[in-house]
Design an enzyme around this catalytic site. Sequence first.
Site, PDB file in Angstrom:
ATOM      1  N   LYS A 320     -77.789 -14.576 -32.132  1.00 56.40           N
ATOM      2  CA  LYS A 320     -78.179 -14.721 -30.695  1.00 56.40           C
ATOM      3  C   LYS A 320     -78.108 -13.231 -30.534  1.00 56.40           C
ATOM      4  O   LYS A 320     -76.941 -12.683 -30.611  1.00 56.40           O
ATOM      5  CB  LYS A 320     -77.011 -15.393 -29.969  1.00 56.40           C
ATOM      6  CG  LYS A 320     -76.938 -15.428 -28.530  1.00 56.40           C
ATOM      7  CD  LYS A 320     -75.808 -16.173 -27.814  1.00 56.40           C
ATOM      8  CE  LYS A 320     -76.039 -16.352 -26.534  1.00 56.40           C
ATOM      9  NZ  LYS A 320     -75.073 -17.161 -25.986  1.00 56.40           N
ATOM     10  N   ASP A 411     -69.533 -23.895 -19.118  1.00 50.19           N
ATOM     11  CA  ASP A 411     -71.095 -24.399 -19.007  1.00 50.19           C
ATOM     12  C   ASP A 411     -71.426 -25.689 -19.847  1.00 50.19           C
ATOM     13  O   ASP A 411     -72.399 -25.628 -20.462  1.00 50.19           O
ATOM     14  CB  ASP A 411     -72.167 -23.415 -19.197  1.00 50.19           C
ATOM     15  CG  ASP A 411     -73.623 -23.573 -18.667  1.00 50.19           C
ATOM     16  OD1 ASP A 411     -73.520 -24.476 -17.837  1.00 50.19           O
ATOM     17  OD2 ASP A 411     -74.487 -23.108 -19.269  1.00 50.19           O
TER      18      ASP A 411
END
Length: 574
Positions: A320, A411
């Site tokens: 990432k 989230d």
Amino acid sequence: MNAFASWLLSLAHTLFNPGFCPGDWVWATSAAGALIALVPVLGAVIVAIMRKFTGNTYDAATISVIAVVGLVTVFLVPWLLANGVSASFRAAAAGQPSGLSGAELGTLNRDYCGFIGRQSEYLGGGQNVFETLFYPSGNRLAYGYYLGALIGLPVVTLFFMILQARSAMRRGQKWPGRLLWVPYVLFVVLSSTVEANTAVHLWLGFLPVAILGLIPIALVGPPPWAVINRPRRERNPEPPPRPTPPPQQPPPAPPKKDYAPTALAPAEQLASAPGPVPVPPGSTSNGSERYRRVRRLGHGGFGTVWEAVDNQLGRTVALKIAHAPDRDTEERMRREARALAMVSHPNCVKVYDLVEEPDGLALVMEYLEGQALATAVDGQGPLDDVAAARLWATTAGALAAAHDKGVLHRDIKPSNIILDPGGLPHLIDFGIARSRGDSTMTATGMMIGTPDFVAPEQAAGAAASPASDAWQLAATVSYALSGYPPRGTRESPMAALMAAARGEPASRLPQRSAHARLLIASLDNEPRRRPTLNVIQREIEGWLARAGKSPDGPVTRIVPRNQTSATRALPPRR
């Protein structure tokens, strides 16, 4: 107790003695059975009230109180009263002192109906329950009547006694309820010495009160979630006395340590402390030489995710990489890596390393092959109750492990749960995860979370908390069961965010699911009223155990490996 039973019988005769067939004292016997049935109801109410203050704390003292209440109110007192009523009728039939007045004995010796005859003889001059069932007179019709009344009525009553116990144990484990209905079974068995006709009419009065007794227990209600979620106080054992060294010899100097581990420091301090992330042995800071990118998996607001190969260890990983390698983004990545590296759970994505890539700082994470929960629900349809329970229990355990380390996800949504080829769920994309108390690492103007699955307090601008993570997980489970977000879909993300901020009630919950009530509690607009993740995990695992299912089984069917189009790993948040 016989004197009290005679008084109870006289009271029942005063309260209810219609002067028609089968007789005033026969009706009074059923009324006495109803009065006796009030005692077990009182016991269940006492236990329900006690749980208002103790919740699900079942220590030795609490279990002892429940056991004593059950033994006294469900077995001992009803058993003594039933036998006392039978003894009063038996004494009256034999012309012996029965505790009844002369006027009452006069009416008891009256004849009613052809099949009843003299009431004293009918209620006190026949066989007891044991003799009637095991030494029948030969009349099949009469034996069938007694068989249905003396066995059928207690069995039906047992069902409602179990319901009373379960109602008193709501929002908790069900096994302590056995302490309230097992004594009832003992009461039925040991009441075999009661006169058969007396027992029939006692059960005819006992059963309706056992049914209606569910009402006051339900009115007491379950213990509040604030009591259930209250942390348990554990006594710290006293340290053993330190040995006293001889007075002639000075105490030895402590050995020098070259390295002091930081594992015992609080999780919040580790997640927010400055400095580099500890690098595992064998890793390198030169990411371009070690990690070879294979293909791009996703692209979002915080970074791009690549499938890559670790050239040193020969394993597939996910990289990432931040979009803009400025100081704020780089510090955010370091904090995310430090927070996630502390979390160890089989259903939570693992963090391996933090390296410098040519285009920015890269977080090296576990590569998860499979499909997102959102994809599985869209393609295969909603999950059943067992699959949803496994999803809820395992993911709640992963989130609880993160919370124990001071990490909030913030989230949780169906696209951030990956189902591996074995159908097991994994929580991914802690891209906006922050430690509790860290409020400086969010980009200005960025909306935290996804509107359809954001908790009401987050949408209104309040800080995230473990309760908001629990709300988002419940919303994800609701989606898995119904195929819709709990508040339904809106025409735009802003409309969905406004609906969340207003605290609009959930309108698309799976009403027929076995988890509907727990979902309603978990999606409460008030965070303090929601059950904690540990409570949810315990409730769901208990439900699975009662259903004979394992909590760690697959959520969906196994995904074939040739379906590479559905393969994905660690997408960034959108």
